[in-house]
Design a protein around this motif. Structure first.
Motif, short mmCIF file in Angstrom:
data_model
loop_
_atom_site.label_atom_id
_atom_site.label_comp_id
_atom_site.label_asym_id
_atom_site.label_seq_id
_atom_site.Cartn_x
_atom_site.Cartn_y
_atom_site.Cartn_z
N PRO A 53 -2.67 21.59 1.15
CA PRO A 53 -3.46 22.54 0.57
C PRO A 53 -2.43 23.30 -0.17
O PRO A 53 -1.46 23.59 0.09
N LEU B 209 -8.78 0.86 -11.68
CA LEU B 209 -7.87 1.21 -12.50
C LEU B 209 -7.68 0.29 -13.40
O LEU B 209 -6.84 0.17 -14.17
N GLY C 187 -12.01 1.41 -15.31
CA GLY C 187 -11.97 2.90 -15.79
C GLY C 187 -13.05 3.66 -14.73
O GLY C 187 -12.95 4.88 -14.80
N MET D 14 0.76 -0.98 -0.01
CA MET D 14 -0.03 -0.14 -0.01
C MET D 14 0.77 1.07 -0.05
O MET D 14 1.80 1.35 0.78
N ASN D 15 0.67 2.18 -0.70
CA ASN D 15 1.37 3.38 -0.97
C ASN D 15 0.49 4.68 -0.69
O ASN D 15 -0.54 4.78 -1.40
N THR D 16 0.89 5.64 0.08
CA THR D 16 -0.19 6.55 0.55
C THR D 16 0.57 8.03 0.37
O THR D 16 1.77 7.91 0.72
N PHE D 17 0.20 8.87 -0.18
CA PHE D 17 0.62 10.03 0.17
C PHE D 17 -0.41 11.01 0.06
O PHE D 17 -1.67 10.93 -0.05
N LYS D 18 0.16 12.22 0.71
CA LYS D 18 -1.11 13.46 0.99
C LYS D 18 -0.66 14.46 0.14
O LYS D 18 0.34 14.97 -0.19
N THR D 19 -1.97 15.20 -0.45
CA THR D 19 -1.79 16.29 -1.01
C THR D 19 -2.25 17.46 -0.10
O THR D 19 -3.19 17.55 0.76
N ILE E 138 3.61 3.66 -10.86
CA ILE E 138 3.30 2.26 -11.44
C ILE E 138 3.24 2.61 -12.75
O ILE E 138 3.40 4.03 -13.24
N ASN F 131 -3.33 3.14 -3.00
CA ASN F 131 -3.58 2.37 -3.96
C ASN F 131 -3.66 1.23 -3.26
O ASN F 131 -2.90 0.51 -2.37
N HIS G 138 -5.80 3.78 -18.44
CA HIS G 138 -5.79 2.68 -16.99
C HIS G 138 -4.44 2.13 -16.58
O HIS G 138 -3.55 2.60 -17.35
N ALA G 139 -4.55 1.46 -15.52
CA ALA G 139 -3.21 1.07 -14.93
C ALA G 139 -2.77 -0.27 -16.07
O ALA G 139 -3.86 -0.99 -16.39
N LEU H 276 -1.59 -5.72 -13.22
CA LEU H 276 -0.52 -5.72 -12.27
C LEU H 276 -1.25 -4.99 -11.17
O LEU H 276 -2.05 -3.96 -11.20
N VAL I 59 -7.24 8.68 -14.75
CA VAL I 59 -7.57 7.35 -15.15
C VAL I 59 -9.03 7.22 -15.26
O VAL I 59 -9.92 7.86 -14.60
N GLY I 60 -9.51 6.57 -16.44
CA GLY I 60 -11.06 6.45 -16.92
C GLY I 60 -11.46 7.20 -17.91
O GLY I 60 -12.46 7.27 -18.50
N THR J 249 -6.15 15.39 1.97
CA THR J 249 -6.57 14.45 1.13
C THR J 249 -5.41 13.39 0.99
O THR J 249 -4.39 13.65 0.62
N TYR J 250 -6.07 12.07 1.06
CA TYR J 250 -5.01 10.71 1.13
C TYR J 250 -5.49 9.85 -0.03
O TYR J 250 -6.57 9.66 -0.27
N THR J 251 -4.25 9.58 -0.55
CA THR J 251 -4.41 8.66 -1.78
C THR J 251 -4.04 7.27 -1.37
O THR J 251 -2.81 7.14 -0.88
N TYR K 40 1.06 3.13 -16.23
CA TYR K 40 -0.12 3.36 -16.89
C TYR K 40 -0.19 3.13 -18.29
O TYR K 40 0.89 2.96 -19.18
N ASP L 165 6.64 -5.37 -13.64
CA ASP L 165 5.93 -5.31 -12.77
C ASP L 165 6.18 -3.83 -11.84
O ASP L 165 6.99 -3.12 -12.03
N ASN L 166 4.91 -3.37 -11.11
CA ASN L 166 5.13 -2.09 -10.29
C ASN L 166 5.87 -2.14 -8.95
O ASN L 166 5.88 -3.18 -8.42
#
Lengths: 243, 234
Positions: free
Chosen positions: A8, B33, B99, A1-6, A170, B146, A207-208, B223, A79-80, B142-144, A172, A231-232
């Motif tokens: 403000p 995804l 998607g 799992m990989n998380t980052f914060k955006t 990853i 995967n 898409h991925a 993947l 994505v999408g 805001t937290y993302t 795309y 692989d990712n």
């Protein structure tokens, strides 16, 4: 799992508000005495400088020249949704130059050349303080039909000098070219085939990437072999603010 | 920062020292995804630090097996409700296509501290998207996240689409994209791992009328990650 914060983005606005109020209060009332006031020289704009280090984590997928895009309110990809023409072009051919002429793009900085598997490159990125709010990074995995990797719309405004932040991307799929892996369709050294083609013969949404199959795994028309599989994650990105 | 005025004042006065766990308003979005896989109805739960819908390296519960093999979240939802958890069932109102994105899922965490999300991946034997007990941040932002595809470890990955969606019934219930083949002889799954684990991915083939698999290796492979969850903590 990989998380980052955006974080403000209101800091710049705050700074702008403070400095404009200072300017206003600095305007003294003038009386009738002629005064020779040398005009205040405009404060020099000091760029914020970053060192962006990118590492190609794949086994056998050279990356096209790393393209760093400072922009306004746009997304390099979503994505999408269908790819922009600029994204399609870099994902199919490795050429990111179309981003320079896109609306809302402040600057485009390009790495020295192809980034081979296992190699790292540090690129100096110098941005006006107004342009640090949205950075995107793009590169193509060149032994594919339309795979790309990078960073989408990240704000550098909260990164202090000597602070750094790391991302892993990853792969795309731009969704603009069928993943045929066929002879003549891949621009990378595994084939030397065609890059950009305006025809969209795939799902037409980003898409991925599902990975390449290769001839070794049963795609008989593929020019790729086992080592081209990936692989990712495929890309490591470290952004260090130096000034 | 999106702190409300009261918490701003509290911070300014340094009064946040012994703050109890505070309820947070979450706005969640989930994006599929993948190139060619659907998600069955999604289940989101908010719970305490000790609860789980699944854990990698542990056996799947019968309720999880039912979701992973057939897409049915009813038993997981009932178990979560019985455990006094908060649930959001089927926010996409059916399948979430490749998607596709479901957004503006609102969840008031009340006293809950962790978030879990599951949904079956179709067409597969027992793959599911899994977020296990993600600790909900207390700092607004805001937290993302995967999210990877897991294998429930409850059914052999034979890659035969035969309508088999009941727990313990071999086969894949359906290929919602109508892009699977038929008459595959079946992949021989020699894995002895009966615990929940990261899914090895599907094999597929390019033979619509036979071959080893009913899946298409050009459409149904993936993947990790397969889903992206964005949580805005307000």
């Amino acid at each position: 799992m990989n998380t980052f914060k955006t974080l403000p983005r209101n800091k710049l606005l705050l700074v702008a508000a403070i400095s404009s109020s200072l300017l206003l209060s600095a305007c003294s009332d003038s009386d009738n005495t002629p005064e020779v006031t040398p005009p205040t020289p405009p404060a020099p704009v000091v760029n914020q400088v970053y060192s962006v280090t990118v590492t190609n984590l794949t086994a056998n997928q050279p990356m096209s020249p790393i393209t760093l895009i400072a922009h306004g309110d746009i997304s390099a990809w979503q994505v999408g949704s269908p790819a922009s023409l600029a994204l399609e072009t870099i994902a199919e051919s490795g050429d990111g130059s179309l981003f320079s002429s896109m609306d809302d793009v402040d600057s485009v900085t390009v790495g020295a050349g192809i980034l081979p598997p296992g190699m790292s490159e540090s690129i100096e990125l110098s941005l006006a303080p107004d342009d640090v709010d949205s950075l995107s990074i793009l590169t193509m995995l060149v032994n594919t039909n339309d795979a790309f990797a990078g960073l989408n719309d990240f704000s550098l405004s909260d990164l202090a000098v000597e602070q750094s932040i790391r991302f892993r991307s990853i792969a795309y799929d731009a969704g603009t070219e069928s993943n045929s892996e066929a002879k003549g369709t891949l621009p990378g050294p595994a084939d030397g085939g065609e890059g950009f083609n305006a025809m969209r013969d795939d799902v037409d949404r980003v898409h991925a990437h599902p990975g390449v199959i290769s001839q070794d795994d049963g795609l008989t028309d593929s020019v790729l072999s086992a080592s081209h599989r990936f692989d990712n994650p495929v890309l490591n990105i470290t952004i260090n603010r130096t000034q | 920062m999106n702190l409300n005025k009261v918490s701003k004042i509290l911070i300014l006065n340094g009064l946040m020292l012994a703050a109890p766990t505070m309820a947070a308003e979450l706005e969640i979005s989930i994006t599929n995804l993948t190139q060619g896989n659907h998600f069955t109805p999604i289940l989101i739960t908010a719970h305490d630090s000790t609860s789980h819908q699944f854990q990698a390296g542990e056996m799947a519960s019968p309720a999880l097996q039912k979701m992973a093999e057939g897409g049915d979240i009813a038993d997981l939802m009932a178990a979560a409700t019985g455990n006094n958890e908060l649930t959001v069932g089927n926010p996409a109102e059916g399948l979430l296509a490749p998607g596709g994105k479901v957004n503006e899922i609102m969840l008031d965490t009340q006293s809950m501290t962790h978030l879990s999300i599951v949904a079956m991946v179709l067409p597969t034997n027992d793959a599911f998207i899994g977020l296990d007990a993600w600790e909900i941040p207390t700092t607004p932002g805001t937290y993302t996240i995967n999210v990877n595809a897991y294998d429930a470890g409850t059914e052999a990955n034979d890659e035969i689409v035969n309508g088999g969606g009941m727990s313990g019934t071999p086969g894949i219930p359906a290929a919602p994209g109508m892009d699977a083949g038929m008459n595959g002889t079946g992949v021989s799954d020699t894995s002895a791992n009966d615990k929940v684990h990261i899914h090895p991915g599907v094999l597929g083939d390019m033979d619509e009328a036979g071959g080893i698999s009913d899946l298409d290796s050009r459409i149904h492979r993936w993947l990790n990650p397969v889903a992206r969850v964005v949580v805005e903590v307000k």
